[in-house]
Design a protein around this motif. Structure first.
Motif, PDB file in Angstrom:
ATOM      1  N   PHE A  57       4.416  20.615  28.644  1.00 41.20           N
ATOM      2  CA  PHE A  57       5.508  20.445  27.689  1.00 41.20           C
ATOM      3  C   PHE A  57       5.083  20.768  26.260  1.00 41.20           C
ATOM      4  O   PHE A  57       5.900  20.758  25.348  1.00 41.20           O
ATOM      5  N   GLY A  58       3.797  21.042  26.044  1.00 44.58           N
ATOM      6  CA  GLY A  58       3.322  21.372  24.710  1.00 44.58           C
ATOM      7  C   GLY A  58       3.249  20.174  23.797  1.00 44.58           C
ATOM      8  O   GLY A  58       3.575  20.258  22.612  1.00 44.58           O
ATOM      9  N   MET A  59       2.814  19.049  24.352  1.00 43.44           N
ATOM     10  CA  MET A  59       2.736  17.814  23.585  1.00 43.44           C
ATOM     11  C   MET A  59       1.294  17.470  23.247  1.00 43.44           C
ATOM     12  O   MET A  59       0.460  17.362  24.145  1.00 43.44           O
ATOM     13  N   PRO A  60       0.991  17.267  21.968  1.00 41.98           N
ATOM     14  CA  PRO A  60      -0.292  16.644  21.656  1.00 41.98           C
ATOM     15  C   PRO A  60      -0.333  15.283  22.348  1.00 41.98           C
ATOM     16  O   PRO A  60       0.716  14.676  22.604  1.00 41.98           O
ATOM     17  N   PHE A  61      -1.527  14.791  22.654  1.00 39.41           N
ATOM     18  CA  PHE A  61      -1.600  13.547  23.420  1.00 39.41           C
ATOM     19  C   PHE A  61      -2.789  12.689  23.042  1.00 39.41           C
ATOM     20  O   PHE A  61      -3.788  13.160  22.514  1.00 39.41           O
ATOM     21  N   ILE A  62      -2.613  11.409  23.324  1.00 35.89           N
ATOM     22  CA  ILE A  62      -3.671  10.410  23.317  1.00 35.89           C
ATOM     23  C   ILE A  62      -3.637   9.863  24.742  1.00 35.89           C
ATOM     24  O   ILE A  62      -2.559   9.607  25.281  1.00 35.89           O
ATOM     25  N   ILE A  63      -4.806   9.673  25.359  1.00 39.40           N
ATOM     26  CA  ILE A  63      -4.813   9.248  26.770  1.00 39.40           C
ATOM     27  C   ILE A  63      -5.484   7.892  26.939  1.00 39.40           C
ATOM     28  O   ILE A  63      -6.632   7.701  26.540  1.00 39.40           O
ATOM     29  N   TRP A  64      -4.747   6.970  27.544  1.00 39.42           N
ATOM     30  CA  TRP A  64      -5.312   5.695  27.974  1.00 39.42           C
ATOM     31  C   TRP A  64      -5.787   5.911  29.409  1.00 39.42           C
ATOM     32  O   TRP A  64      -4.996   6.048  30.334  1.00 39.42           O
TER      33      TRP A  64
END
Length: 159
Positions: A57-64
């Motif tokens: 989707f072209g989303m920057p992310f932070i991952i838990w």
């Protein structure tokens, strides 16, 4: 900010678009700066569709997830968003402390002015495209890795 995020916007032929695109999720992703991904396991480096949806989707992310999950993505050729977020949480082995650092990182970004967030988001465009192209190129690799995992499980179960 006008930026087309979908995989279809990439001028590259791809035969396997196996992630089902939910129009509701696509609309949400078009109106957010980033996605806070909560992976299925926090004690395994197994990366699921939750993270790959953000990539597609072209989303920057932070991952838990498990500590080292961002390092694992980098090993697979992906880039992360260290210009937007403090990613030091990824190396923290203690889950409670890791979650605390992750939340602090997200809060720090959210407290920025709209202009600052727009600027950081625009800087992430090349990382977003890189990740989408890497995802498409890795489709055959994922299949081989999955079959390797299944073969390994079968060997262990049939001993």
């Amino acid at each position: 900010i006008n930026f087309t995020r979908s995989l279809d916007a990439i001028n590259i032929s791809h035969s396997s678009s196996d992630l089902t695109v939910n129009p509701f999720l696509q609309e949400i992703s078009n109106s957010a700066y980033f996605n806070l991904v909560s992976e299925t396991w926090t004690n395994s480096l197994f990366i699921t569709e939750k993270t790959y949806h953000s990539i597609c989707f072209g989303m920057p992310f932070i991952i838990w997830g498990e500590h080292g999950i961002l390092s694992e993505l980098k090993r697979q050729g992906y880039k992360t968003f260290d210009t937007m977020f403090d990613e030091s949480y990824d190396s923290c082995e203690d889950p409670s402390k890791r979650l605390e650092l992750l939340v602090k990182s997200a809060e720090t970004f959210c407290k920025k002015s709209r202009e600052e967030k727009d600027k950081l988001y625009k800087k992430s465009f090349s990382t977003i495209r890189h990740n989408q192209i890497n995802y498409i190129k890795r489709q055959g690799v994922y299949e081989k890795e999955f079959h390797g995992i299944l073969d390994d499980m079968t060997r262990r179960l049939t001993k």
